[in-house]
Design a protein around this motif. Sequence first.
Motif, PDB file in Angstrom:
ATOM      1  N   VAL A  78     -67.913  10.741 -39.263  1.00  0.00           N
ATOM      2  CA  VAL A  78     -66.970  11.280 -40.254  1.00  0.00           C
ATOM      3  C   VAL A  78     -65.679  11.707 -39.557  1.00  0.00           C
ATOM      4  O   VAL A  78     -64.581  11.440 -40.049  1.00  0.00           O
ATOM      5  N   ARG A  79     -65.805  12.333 -38.394  1.00  0.00           N
ATOM      6  CA  ARG A  79     -64.631  12.793 -37.638  1.00  0.00           C
ATOM      7  C   ARG A  79     -63.748  11.608 -37.234  1.00  0.00           C
ATOM      8  O   ARG A  79     -62.516  11.679 -37.324  1.00  0.00           O
ATOM      9  N   GLU A  80     -64.351  10.523 -36.785  1.00  0.00           N
ATOM     10  CA  GLU A  80     -63.575   9.343 -36.389  1.00  0.00           C
ATOM     11  C   GLU A  80     -62.819   8.749 -37.572  1.00  0.00           C
ATOM     12  O   GLU A  80     -61.664   8.340 -37.438  1.00  0.00           O
ATOM     13  N   LEU A  81     -63.462   8.718 -38.732  1.00  0.00           N
ATOM     14  CA  LEU A  81     -62.785   8.233 -39.936  1.00  0.00           C
ATOM     15  C   LEU A  81     -61.617   9.150 -40.279  1.00  0.00           C
ATOM     16  O   LEU A  81     -60.512   8.688 -40.572  1.00  0.00           O
ATOM     17  N   ARG A  82     -61.845  10.471 -40.216  1.00  0.00           N
ATOM     18  CA  ARG A  82     -60.774  11.429 -40.501  1.00  0.00           C
ATOM     19  C   ARG A  82     -59.613  11.263 -39.536  1.00  0.00           C
ATOM     20  O   ARG A  82     -58.459  11.239 -39.929  1.00  0.00           O
ATOM     21  N   LYS A  83     -59.901  11.080 -38.256  1.00  0.00           N
ATOM     22  CA  LYS A  83     -58.841  10.893 -37.258  1.00  0.00           C
ATOM     23  C   LYS A  83     -58.032   9.626 -37.542  1.00  0.00           C
ATOM     24  O   LYS A  83     -56.799   9.628 -37.465  1.00  0.00           O
ATOM     25  N   THR A  84     -58.720   8.548 -37.896  1.00  0.00           N
ATOM     26  CA  THR A  84     -58.044   7.285 -38.204  1.00  0.00           C
ATOM     27  C   THR A  84     -57.104   7.451 -39.395  1.00  0.00           C
ATOM     28  O   THR A  84     -55.968   6.974 -39.374  1.00  0.00           O
ATOM     29  N   LEU A  85     -57.573   8.150 -40.425  1.00  0.00           N
ATOM     30  CA  LEU A  85     -56.734   8.364 -41.611  1.00  0.00           C
ATOM     31  C   LEU A  85     -55.572   9.302 -41.306  1.00  0.00           C
ATOM     32  O   LEU A  85     -54.459   9.096 -41.795  1.00  0.00           O
ATOM     33  N   MET A  86     -55.817  10.315 -40.488  1.00  0.00           N
ATOM     34  CA  MET A  86     -54.723  11.234 -40.127  1.00  0.00           C
ATOM     35  C   MET A  86     -53.627  10.508 -39.357  1.00  0.00           C
ATOM     36  O   MET A  86     -52.448  10.822 -39.502  1.00  0.00           O
ATOM     37  N   GLN A  87     -54.004   9.511 -38.550  1.00  0.00           N
ATOM     38  CA  GLN A  87     -53.000   8.756 -37.796  1.00  0.00           C
ATOM     39  C   GLN A  87     -52.072   7.972 -38.721  1.00  0.00           C
ATOM     40  O   GLN A  87     -50.935   7.689 -38.366  1.00  0.00           O
ATOM     41  N   LYS A  88     -52.558   7.641 -39.909  1.00  0.00           N
ATOM     42  CA  LYS A  88     -51.712   6.942 -40.876  1.00  0.00           C
ATOM     43  C   LYS A  88     -50.653   7.888 -41.458  1.00  0.00           C
ATOM     44  O   LYS A  88     -49.553   7.468 -41.776  1.00  0.00           O
ATOM     45  N   VAL A  89     -51.008   9.164 -41.610  1.00  0.00           N
ATOM     46  CA  VAL A  89     -50.090  10.146 -42.173  1.00  0.00           C
ATOM     47  C   VAL A  89     -49.230  10.784 -41.074  1.00  0.00           C
ATOM     48  O   VAL A  89     -48.069  11.101 -41.287  1.00  0.00           O
ATOM     49  N   ILE A  90     -49.819  10.952 -39.888  1.00  0.00           N
ATOM     50  CA  ILE A  90     -49.129  11.599 -38.767  1.00  0.00           C
ATOM     51  C   ILE A  90     -49.170  10.654 -37.563  1.00  0.00           C
ATOM     52  O   ILE A  90     -49.940  10.844 -36.629  1.00  0.00           O
ATOM     53  N   PRO A  91     -48.356   9.594 -37.584  1.00  0.00           N
ATOM     54  CA  PRO A  91     -48.417   8.619 -36.487  1.00  0.00           C
ATOM     55  C   PRO A  91     -47.872   9.157 -35.165  1.00  0.00           C
ATOM     56  O   PRO A  91     -48.319   8.757 -34.099  1.00  0.00           O
ATOM     57  N   GLU A  92     -46.921  10.062 -35.225  1.00  0.00           N
ATOM     58  CA  GLU A  92     -46.341  10.648 -34.016  1.00  0.00           C
ATOM     59  C   GLU A  92     -46.242  12.147 -34.211  1.00  0.00           C
ATOM     60  O   GLU A  92     -45.917  12.623 -35.291  1.00  0.00           O
ATOM     61  N   TYR A  93     -46.518  12.877 -33.147  1.00  0.00           N
ATOM     62  CA  TYR A  93     -46.436  14.326 -33.242  1.00  0.00           C
ATOM     63  C   TYR A  93     -46.187  14.907 -31.863  1.00  0.00           C
ATOM     64  O   TYR A  93     -46.331  14.235 -30.847  1.00  0.00           O
ATOM     65  N   GLU A  94     -45.793  16.168 -31.863  1.00  0.00           N
ATOM     66  CA  GLU A  94     -45.466  16.856 -30.627  1.00  0.00           C
ATOM     67  C   GLU A  94     -46.293  18.133 -30.556  1.00  0.00           C
ATOM     68  O   GLU A  94     -46.504  18.797 -31.564  1.00  0.00           O
ATOM     69  N   GLY A  95     -46.760  18.460 -29.360  1.00  0.00           N
ATOM     70  CA  GLY A  95     -47.499  19.704 -29.165  1.00  0.00           C
ATOM     71  C   GLY A  95     -48.758  19.783 -30.007  1.00  0.00           C
ATOM     72  O   GLY A  95     -49.558  18.855 -30.056  1.00  0.00           O
TER      73      GLY A  95
END
Length: 192
Positions: free
Chosen positions: A64-81
Amino acid sequence: MKKASSVKEFVERIDASKKVNPKDLSSDQDLTIAIMNLISIEEHLVFSGAKTGKTSFYDLIEEVRELRKTLMQKVIPEYEGEVWCISKHLLASSMRLMEVGTKQQSLGHKQDAYKLFNQAYELYCLFWGLNMNMLNIDDVKWVEDKMEDIKKISSQLEKSSTPTPVAEESKASGALAKMKAFVRKAVDCCIE
């Protein structure tokens, strides 16, 4: 393509370009709701494993965590800190406040529910403000805690957590209040 004349117009154009069906929420907004639920599923798996003693619940967390991380990368492709973690916790907190609000509402505590719903929405707006690069961290400064300042801030937060008409909201002062009002309007133009 013609240059957008306002932030609202820009957000509306981006939103429209992402929609398959104009009556649906934008893909990113749908994803944030899915992410909220996946975070909640992760939490429930931990508690179910602890309550039942069955490690099979714990074994599902990683998937479930891996799926959540994959989906979050679609919304937050780049981030700082710490933006990734802050974003996750803003969504999780927003979801929890919505759930507590619905429980308060079902108990007949409507004013408490309305306050919680408003707080959930404020956190959701902060999520978008953070991820649309609308928060200028350079403007945030450490201030020594003084009891009178804490009381003043608590009073301001209490007032901002209650639903207010748009006319009153425009009177709000301070960088955070202005940013929240701006993000609310930007997100509002995306939600139908």
